[in-house]
Design a protein around this motif. Structure first.
Motif, PDB file in Angstrom:
ATOM      1  N   VAL A 156       0.859  -1.186   0.000  1.00 30.62           N
ATOM      2  CA  VAL A 156       0.000   0.000   0.000  1.00 30.62           C
ATOM      3  C   VAL A 156       0.891   1.230   0.000  1.00 30.62           C
ATOM      4  CG1 VAL A 156      -0.233   0.115   2.530  1.00 30.62           C
ATOM      5  CG2 VAL A 156      -1.991   1.132   1.089  1.00 30.62           C
ATOM      6  N   ASP A 157       0.397   2.276  -0.628  1.00 33.71           N
ATOM      7  CA  ASP A 157       1.133   3.535  -0.665  1.00 33.71           C
ATOM      8  C   ASP A 157       0.971   4.214   0.703  1.00 33.71           C
ATOM      9  OD1 ASP A 157       2.007   6.121  -1.002  1.00 33.71           O
ATOM     10  OD2 ASP A 157       1.174   6.328  -3.021  1.00 33.71           O
ATOM     11  N   ILE A 158       2.037   4.223   1.477  1.00 37.20           N
ATOM     12  CA  ILE A 158       1.943   4.749   2.847  1.00 37.20           C
ATOM     13  C   ILE A 158       1.571   6.231   2.848  1.00 37.20           C
ATOM     14  CG2 ILE A 158       3.297   5.266   4.927  1.00 37.20           C
ATOM     15  CD1 ILE A 158       4.635   2.667   4.653  1.00 37.20           C
ATOM     16  N   GLU A 159       1.995   6.958   1.829  1.00 33.49           N
ATOM     17  CA  GLU A 159       1.672   8.388   1.790  1.00 33.49           C
ATOM     18  C   GLU A 159       0.165   8.616   1.692  1.00 33.49           C
ATOM     19  OE1 GLU A 159       3.658  10.755   2.687  1.00 33.49           O
ATOM     20  OE2 GLU A 159       5.019   9.085   2.991  1.00 33.49           O
ATOM     21  N   LYS A 160      -0.516   7.725   0.990  1.00 35.04           N
ATOM     22  CA  LYS A 160      -1.982   7.847   0.904  1.00 35.04           C
ATOM     23  C   LYS A 160      -2.604   7.630   2.282  1.00 35.04           C
ATOM     24  CE  LYS A 160      -2.656   6.425  -3.872  1.00 35.04           C
ATOM     25  NZ  LYS A 160      -3.166   5.365  -4.754  1.00 35.04           N
ATOM     26  N   VAL A 161      -2.039   6.710   3.030  1.00 33.88           N
ATOM     27  CA  VAL A 161      -2.566   6.443   4.373  1.00 33.88           C
ATOM     28  C   VAL A 161      -2.278   7.638   5.289  1.00 33.88           C
ATOM     29  CG1 VAL A 161      -2.488   4.885   6.355  1.00 33.88           C
ATOM     30  CG2 VAL A 161      -2.253   3.968   4.046  1.00 33.88           C
ATOM     31  N   ARG A 162      -1.059   8.143   5.208  1.00 36.59           N
ATOM     32  CA  ARG A 162      -0.698   9.315   6.026  1.00 36.59           C
ATOM     33  C   ARG A 162      -1.629  10.486   5.720  1.00 36.59           C
ATOM     34  NH1 ARG A 162       4.365   8.911   8.506  1.00 36.59           N
ATOM     35  NH2 ARG A 162       5.852   7.583   7.431  1.00 36.59           N
ATOM     36  N   ASP A 163      -1.903  10.685   4.428  1.00 34.48           N
ATOM     37  CA  ASP A 163      -2.755  11.791   4.010  1.00 34.48           C
ATOM     38  C   ASP A 163      -4.175  11.625   4.571  1.00 34.48           C
ATOM     39  OD1 ASP A 163      -3.368  14.090   2.138  1.00 34.48           O
ATOM     40  OD2 ASP A 163      -4.789  12.564   1.441  1.00 34.48           O
ATOM     41  N   ALA A 164      -4.700  10.405   4.527  1.00 33.43           N
ATOM     42  CA  ALA A 164      -6.052  10.156   5.049  1.00 33.43           C
ATOM     43  C   ALA A 164      -6.092  10.378   6.562  1.00 33.43           C
ATOM     44  CB  ALA A 164      -6.481   8.732   4.703  1.00 33.43           C
ATOM     45  N   LEU A 165      -5.054   9.920   7.257  1.00 34.45           N
ATOM     46  CA  LEU A 165      -5.013  10.114   8.718  1.00 34.45           C
ATOM     47  C   LEU A 165      -4.909  11.593   9.050  1.00 34.45           C
ATOM     48  CD1 LEU A 165      -2.524   7.223   9.625  1.00 34.45           C
ATOM     49  CD2 LEU A 165      -4.966   7.304  10.185  1.00 34.45           C
ATOM     50  N   ALA A 166      -4.097  12.313   8.283  1.00 40.63           N
ATOM     51  CA  ALA A 166      -3.927  13.751   8.524  1.00 40.63           C
ATOM     52  C   ALA A 166      -5.234  14.488   8.277  1.00 40.63           C
ATOM     53  CB  ALA A 166      -2.822  14.313   7.626  1.00 40.63           C
ATOM     54  N   PHE A 167      -5.982  14.030   7.282  1.00 40.40           N
ATOM     55  CA  PHE A 167      -7.279  14.661   7.002  1.00 40.40           C
ATOM     56  C   PHE A 167      -8.207  14.569   8.215  1.00 40.40           C
ATOM     57  CE2 PHE A 167     -11.741  14.016   5.969  1.00 40.40           C
ATOM     58  CZ  PHE A 167     -12.037  15.251   5.429  1.00 40.40           C
ATOM     59  N   PHE A 168      -8.307  13.374   8.776  1.00 37.40           N
ATOM     60  CA  PHE A 168      -9.202  13.210   9.913  1.00 37.40           C
ATOM     61  C   PHE A 168      -8.652  13.902  11.179  1.00 37.40           C
ATOM     62  CE2 PHE A 168     -11.001   9.209   7.879  1.00 37.40           C
ATOM     63  CZ  PHE A 168     -12.208   9.806   7.602  1.00 37.40           C
ATOM     64  N   ALA A 169      -7.342  13.905  11.305  1.00 34.82           N
ATOM     65  CA  ALA A 169      -6.766  14.489  12.517  1.00 34.82           C
ATOM     66  C   ALA A 169      -6.903  16.010  12.513  1.00 34.82           C
ATOM     67  CB  ALA A 169      -5.303  14.096  12.629  1.00 34.82           C
ATOM     68  N   SER A 170      -6.843  16.581  11.331  1.00 32.80           N
ATOM     69  CA  SER A 170      -6.863  18.047  11.283  1.00 32.80           C
ATOM     70  C   SER A 170      -8.211  18.583  10.821  1.00 32.80           C
ATOM     71  CB  SER A 170      -5.783  18.543  10.324  1.00 32.80           C
ATOM     72  OG  SER A 170      -6.110  18.118   9.020  1.00 32.80           O
ATOM     73  N   ASN A 171      -8.918  17.782  10.070  1.00 32.70           N
ATOM     74  CA  ASN A 171     -10.142  18.165   9.413  1.00 32.70           C
ATOM     75  C   ASN A 171      -9.884  19.245   8.386  1.00 32.70           C
ATOM     76  OD1 ASN A 171     -12.716  18.257   8.587  1.00 32.70           O
ATOM     77  ND2 ASN A 171     -13.390  19.637  10.186  1.00 32.70           N
ATOM     78  N   ALA A 172     -10.094  18.903   7.143  1.00 30.82           N
ATOM     79  CA  ALA A 172      -9.729  19.797   6.045  1.00 30.82           C
ATOM     80  C   ALA A 172     -10.618  21.022   5.930  1.00 30.82           C
ATOM     81  CB  ALA A 172      -9.753  19.027   4.744  1.00 30.82           C
ATOM     82  N   LYS A 173     -11.885  20.968   6.438  1.00 33.08           N
ATOM     83  CA  LYS A 173     -12.767  22.128   6.204  1.00 33.08           C
ATOM     84  C   LYS A 173     -13.007  22.909   7.468  1.00 33.08           C
ATOM     85  CE  LYS A 173     -15.125  21.294   2.011  1.00 33.08           C
ATOM     86  NZ  LYS A 173     -16.375  21.468   1.301  1.00 33.08           N
TER      87      LYS A 173
END
Ligand code: SF4
Length: 173
Positions: A156-173
Motif C-alpha cells: 500500500v502507498d503509505i503516503e496515501k494512508v498518512r494523508d487520510a489520517l492527517a485529514f481526519f486528525a486536522s479536518n480539512a474544512k
C-alpha cells in the motif's frame, strides 16, 4: 446523508447497471470507494480524537512467522513489509491499529474501539462492503496494491494512508 442515499439507492442501481452491461464488479466497487472518499472529504466535522486504522493481513510478508493478527504490535520491525511503518505511525500518533482478517472481525474491531473516524486499507471487495457496513462513521478507503496477485504479499502507498489520517486528525474544512 448524501452518502447514505448513495449507498441505499445509487450503489444498488450501479450494481444492476454493471451486471447488465457486464462491467467488472471490482470496477463498480472501486467507483463506490472513490465516491465515498470524495463525499467524506467534502463533509464538515471536528478533528477526530479517536482514529482507527484497519489493515489487511496480506500486507505481512508471507515468510514472516510472527503472529500479528491479534496484536499487530508483535511485529519485530524488520522492515520487510509496511507493517513496521504502520506500527511506528500508530505509536507516534496514538492510533488504534488492527489487522482485519475479514468483514466480521472488522465490524467487531469497530464496535470495540468506537472510533470517530476510520482509515481502512483493503481490496475493492472488502473496502466496498466496509464503507457501507460502517456508515454513518466517516471512513476513507485505500485500495491495496497486489503485484503478486490477490491476498499475497500486498502493498500500500503509505503516503496515501498518512494523508487520510492527517485529514481526519486536522479536518480539512
Ligand atoms: S515488518 Fe514486522 S510483520 Fe513485516 S516481515 Fe518484518 S517482522 Fe514481519
Amino acid at each position: 446523508m448524501v452518502r447514505g442515499l448513495f449507498f441505499k439507492l445509487g450503489y444498488p442501481l450501479l450494481l444492476i447497471f454493471g451486471w447488465v452491461f457486464r462491467i467488472r464488479k471490482d470496477k463498480v466497487q472501486r467507483f463506490l470507494i472513490d465516491v465515498n472518499n470524495r463525499l467524506v472529504r467534502r463533509s464538515k466535522r471536528s478533528p477526530a480524537k479517536r482514529l482507527l486504522l484497519l489493515l489487511p493481513h496480506c500486507l505481512q510478508r508471507s515468510e514472516c512467522n510472527i503472529k500479528i493478527t491479534f496484536n499487530i504490535f508483535n511485529c519485530e520491525g524488520c522492515g520487510k513489509c509496511e507493517i513496521k511503518d504502520f506500527v511506528e505511525i500508530a505509536k507516534a500518533h496514538g492510533l488504534d491499529l488492527f489487522i482485519a482478517t475479514g468483514g466480521t472481525i472488522a465490524r467487531r474491531i469497530v464496535v470495540d474501539t468506537k472510533p470517530e473516524a476510520i482509515v481502512a486499507v483493503a481490496c475493492e471487495r472488502d473496502l466496498s462492503s466496509g464503507v457501507i457496513d460502517t456508515y454513518p462513521l466517516p471512513l476513507l478507503g485505500i485500495i491495496n496494491e497486489r503485484p503478486h496477485g490477490p491476498c499475497f504479499n500486498t502493498r500500500v502507498d503509505i503516503e496515501k494512508v498518512r494523508d487520510a489520517l492527517a485529514f481526519f486528525a486536522s479536518n480539512a474544512k
